[in-house]
Enzyme design. Structure first.
Site, PDB file in Angstrom:
ATOM      1  N   GLY A   1       0.794  -1.220   0.000  1.00 53.04           N
ATOM      2  CA  GLY A   1       0.000   0.000   0.000  1.00 53.04           C
ATOM      3  C   GLY A   1       0.824   1.267   0.000  1.00 53.04           C
ATOM      4  N   HIS A   2       2.099   1.141   0.327  1.00 54.17           N
ATOM      5  CA  HIS A   2       2.922   2.341   0.494  1.00 54.17           C
ATOM      6  C   HIS A   2       4.227   2.187  -0.260  1.00 54.17           C
ATOM      7  CE1 HIS A   2       5.171   5.601   2.535  1.00 54.17           C
ATOM      8  NE2 HIS A   2       4.005   6.046   2.924  1.00 54.17           N
TER       9      HIS A   2
END
Lengths: 155, 93
Positions: A37-38
């Site tokens: 997600g990052h």
């Protein structure tokens, strides 16, 4: 580092009780669910986890100095600065120094470097409290696992 | 004491976002100003730094919890300021 388990410190390379200073080492894993997600296709260690890494190094410093008599809980983050990106595989050197030993709290200055270049720094404060049930034993295991054994520390 | 109070009141106002005019020497930090233990540690940090002392918060809290001292003795601001003055005097003596 095991990011998803919040195990941010791999080992303590220096614990100096006289100078009230600690140096730790951590290698960012090549893969982690955090990177999904990052960010998708562009993995970077989130700033909050770098802050947590500085907090854990500071926490181990406090635990070493008080010989695991009280548990430090993060209560304030001041002047946090993130100066470059941290990618998978990076080897981090985390340093922390005690700046104030108060009654019921402790303050540190902490920083992270990679390849000798500054990654981030902050001033942190911790509330010191009695160990909640079971946590004392777990912290003793964890500090031993990363090479911080206050009983063996001299000075 | 008056300058100590001004410094402490300023610290409390800034740290806890309490309007300065609400803070008086008779204010009880907990009962009147609603300062909790975590916020009080923030205040202690700033007071320690401003006066170069170490407020014995753990000892005070223990005395209050064990009924050995009334909370007012430490947490009414004029009393707190008197104790700060005492700690500063002890440091410079």
């Amino acid at each position: 580092m095991r990011l998803e388990y919040f195990e941010m410190i791999d080992m303590v390379t220096l614990f100096d009780a006289a100078q009230q200073r600690i140096v730790c080492r951590a290698t960012v894993p090549d893969a982690s669910p955090v990177f999904e997600g990052h960010f998708p296709g562009h993995p970077l260690v989130p700033g909050v986890l770098l802050t947590e890494t500085m907090a854990q190094a500071s926490g181990y410093l406090v635990l070493g100095l008080n010989r695991l008599s009280q548990m430090p809980f993060l209560m304030a983050v001041d002047k946090a600065r993130f100066r470059t990106f941290v990618e998978p595989g990076a080897v981090l050197v985390i340093e922390a120094a005690l700046t104030v030993e108060g009654s019921g709290y402790a303050a540190t200055k902490a920083s992270i470097t990679a390849d000798g270049k500054p990654v981030c720094d902050a001033e942190l404060r911790f509330r010191l409290m009695p160990f909640p049930a079971e946590l004392g034993a777990l912290m003793r295991q964890r500090t031993a696992a990363i090479g911080l054994v206050p009983e063996a520390v001299t000075s | 004491m008056s300058s100590t109070f001004e410094t402490v009141a300023g610290i409390i106002s800034e740290t806890c976002d309490i309007p300065r005019e609400k803070i008086t020497p008779a204010s009880h930090a907990i009962d009147d100003l609603g300062i909790d233990s975590l916020a009080f540690l923030d205040i202690a940090f700033a007071v320690d730094k401003a006066f170069g002392i170490k407020l014995p918060l753990e000892q005070w809290t223990q005395e209050v919890n064990e009924g050995k001292a009334p909370a007012e003795q430490y947490f009414v601001l004029e009393n707190l300021c008197a104790r700060i003055d005492g700690l500063v005097a002890a440091k410079t003596a």
